[in-house]
Design an enzyme around this catalytic site. Structure first.
Site, PDB file in Angstrom:
ATOM      1  N   ARG A  22      33.467  45.608  29.003  1.00 53.80           N
ATOM      2  CA  ARG A  22      34.567  46.563  28.816  1.00 53.80           C
ATOM      3  C   ARG A  22      35.653  46.009  27.904  1.00 53.80           C
ATOM      4  NH1 ARG A  22      38.775  45.792  32.528  1.00 53.80           N
ATOM      5  NH2 ARG A  22      38.609  43.771  33.498  1.00 53.80           N
ATOM      6  N   THR A  23      36.488  46.924  27.386  1.00 51.55           N
ATOM      7  CA  THR A  23      37.589  46.526  26.501  1.00 51.55           C
ATOM      8  C   THR A  23      38.647  45.767  27.287  1.00 51.55           C
ATOM      9  OG1 THR A  23      37.310  48.580  25.269  1.00 51.55           O
ATOM     10  CG2 THR A  23      39.328  47.360  24.912  1.00 51.55           C
ATOM     11  N   LEU A  24      38.941  44.541  26.856  1.00 56.58           N
ATOM     12  CA  LEU A  24      39.997  43.775  27.514  1.00 56.58           C
ATOM     13  C   LEU A  24      41.310  43.881  26.752  1.00 56.58           C
ATOM     14  CD1 LEU A  24      38.031  40.521  28.379  1.00 56.58           C
ATOM     15  CD2 LEU A  24      38.686  42.335  29.936  1.00 56.58           C
ATOM     16  N   ASN A 134      37.977  50.914  31.716  1.00 55.62           N
ATOM     17  CA  ASN A 134      37.401  50.584  30.414  1.00 55.62           C
ATOM     18  C   ASN A 134      37.968  51.552  29.380  1.00 55.62           C
ATOM     19  OD1 ASN A 134      34.029  50.560  28.975  1.00 55.62           O
ATOM     20  ND2 ASN A 134      35.921  49.490  28.376  1.00 55.62           N
TER      21      ASN A 134
END
Lengths: 253, 223
Positions: A22-24, A134
């Protein structure tokens, strides 16, 4: 009650292998988009610069990596979208929207999604991604005209959304909205609208670290969409206070 | 070299205040129309009130995306109820549904602070007040949101609701007339706008009574 703490749902997501899924944090980002309603439709403005996030995980700084990024695109027959934030997520949003419009066209029933519908769809997409921890790391502006009705809305990465006569993302909220609240009025002509947007973009250029002097203006009316060629704004740097900044205080900077 | 961690919050507080007052045969629900984030105002004209059923209105403040999602879920559930029961949901029924819906997300809550207002099956005004996870009770009046701490003590003083612990139970609805209650609500918001930075711009008041539903608006401070 500190609501943000009581999210045990996050426990198995943070600091684990799931992080790779997922996008951090955003990597390549674009800055503010500003939009206004005018007499014949909607005007959007955005610059063309994209910055790389800090180049290693410990230090400051960012790099202007891309200088010709189109952050505004048309959507179907009646809408335009402008995006700030992570550009790869914007590209994915465009794939979602292309599919949405395709399926809409396939009905072949003479109806087509107007800006209100597209904005609602985008809001649901952004909110649902936020629910899954996310997010699509963007703030979007969605504007358009259908059957003479003008529409201008915005939605951000956690799903907060609203419509108004003028909207902006990111720094635009701090620097441009006050100008628009003072100077926007109903039935601006195209020339007046562009002048107003340029005033907003100029202030952003002076004061937003991540703004670049290469911008486009997008226009949508009942007739269709036009996105201008990139151009730059005239700026003025000859203020007396900047000519000899340390006079009277030698040794300072 | 430490791994970069997620530094975003799934929640935001978009501010605003909601109030509801129950009368003998009416209910007044009001909320300001300001939507903010941090120290910025996003919109001066965003409604926090929704009509869920013929005789139920909900006003919610807090995190706008969650509020909107909650409104949609309740509206959808009401539509299903109408299909299945061939009638509108009563206000007490909607109150229970809202509670259950909020608790359903007990471990990732809707950051929404709600007041439900309307008329019960006898035509008397009813107000239900909630926390973010669905705990609720029927009251004579309530305030939620950023200005609630300023408004609630004032309402306590003016409306003097009898204690819910009394036996036999005393009626919680105010003996005030409809116009007196509306005036009181306007005073509440005018005062709250002075000191709460998240409350202001415009006040939307919805009045529900036997003759139907009507709206009033009042300009508030814009600073």
């Amino acid at each position: 009650m500190n609501v943000a703490d009581s999210a045990p749902a996050m426990n198995n997501l943070i600091g684990s292998d799931a992080d790779s899924q997922r996008t951090l944090y955003p990597y390549v980002t674009g800055t503010s988009v500003v939009g206004i309603k005018y007499k014949d439709g909607i005007l959007l403005a955005a610059d063309m610069g994209d910055y790389l996030a800090c180049h290693d995980s410990g230090s400051y700084g960012s790099t202007l990596r891309y200088k010709t990024v189109e952050r505004m695109k048309s959507v179907g027959k009646h809408s335009i979208i402008g995006a700030s934030g992570e550009i790869s997520d914007f590209q994915e949003i465009m794939r979602y929207l292309d599919e949405l419009i395709l399926y809409d066209n396939m009905w072949d029933d003479g109806n087509s999604f107007g800006p209100k519908e597209v904005h609602n769809y985008l809001t649901r997409v952004m909110y649902n991604r936020r629910n899954k921890f996310n997010p699509l790391w963007n703030s979007l502006v969605l504007g358009g005209v259908k059957n003479g009705q003008k529409y201008l809305g915005t939605v951000n990465m956690i799903g907060v959304h609203y419509e108004d006569n003028h909207v902006a993302t990111g720094f635009g909220n701090h620097l441009s909205r006050p100008i628009l609240r003072d100077e926007w009025h109903e039935n601006l002509t195209f020339e007046e609208g562009v002048k107003l947007l340029e005033k907003c973009m100029r202030v952003l250029l002076y004061r937003d670290r991540s703004a670049v002097n290469k911008l486009q203006i997008a226009k949508i009316t009942e007739e269709g969409v036009t996105i201008s060629q990139p151009y730059s704004l005239k700026t003025f740097w000859n203020f007396a206070a900047f000519q000899n900044p340390t006079v009277g205080a030698e040794g300072s900077w | 070299m430490t791994k970069q961690q997620a530094n975003w919050s799934p929640y935001d507080n978009n501010g605003g205040t909601c109030v509801a007052i129950a009368g003998a045969d009416y209910c007044v629900i009001a909320a300001d129309t300001r939507m903010s984030t941090g120290y910025s105002i996003l919109s001066r004209d965003y409604s926090k009130i929704i009509q869920l059923a013929d005789k139920s209105l909900m006003a919610s403040s807090g995190f706008q995306a969650d509020v909107r999602a909650l409104q949609k879920v309740l509206a959808a559930r009401h539509l299903i109820y109408q299909h299945q029961h061939n009638k509108q949901m009563s206000c007490p029924a909607m109150a229970q549904l809202l509670s259950n819906t909020l608790y359903y997300k007990r471990f990732f809550p809707y950051y929404a602070f709600n007041v439900l207002g309307g008329l019960d099956s006898e035509g008397k005004g009813c107000v239900f007040t909630y926390d973010a996870v669905g705990s609720y009770e029927r009251v004579g009046y309530s305030s939620q949101g950023s200005g609630a701490t300023l408004i609630t003590p004032f309402l306590d003083n003016q409306l003097k609701s009898p204690s819910p612990l009394l036996l036999p139970a005393k009626d919680a609805v105010t003996p005030l007339s409809e116009s007196e209650a509306i005036d009181l609500v306007k005073t509440c918001f005018a005062s709250a706008s002075e000191r709460d930075i998240y409350t202001g711009d415009k006040l939307e008041i919805v009045i529900l009574n036997a003759s139907g539903i009507r709206r009033e608006y009042l300009e508030l401070r814009k600073d």
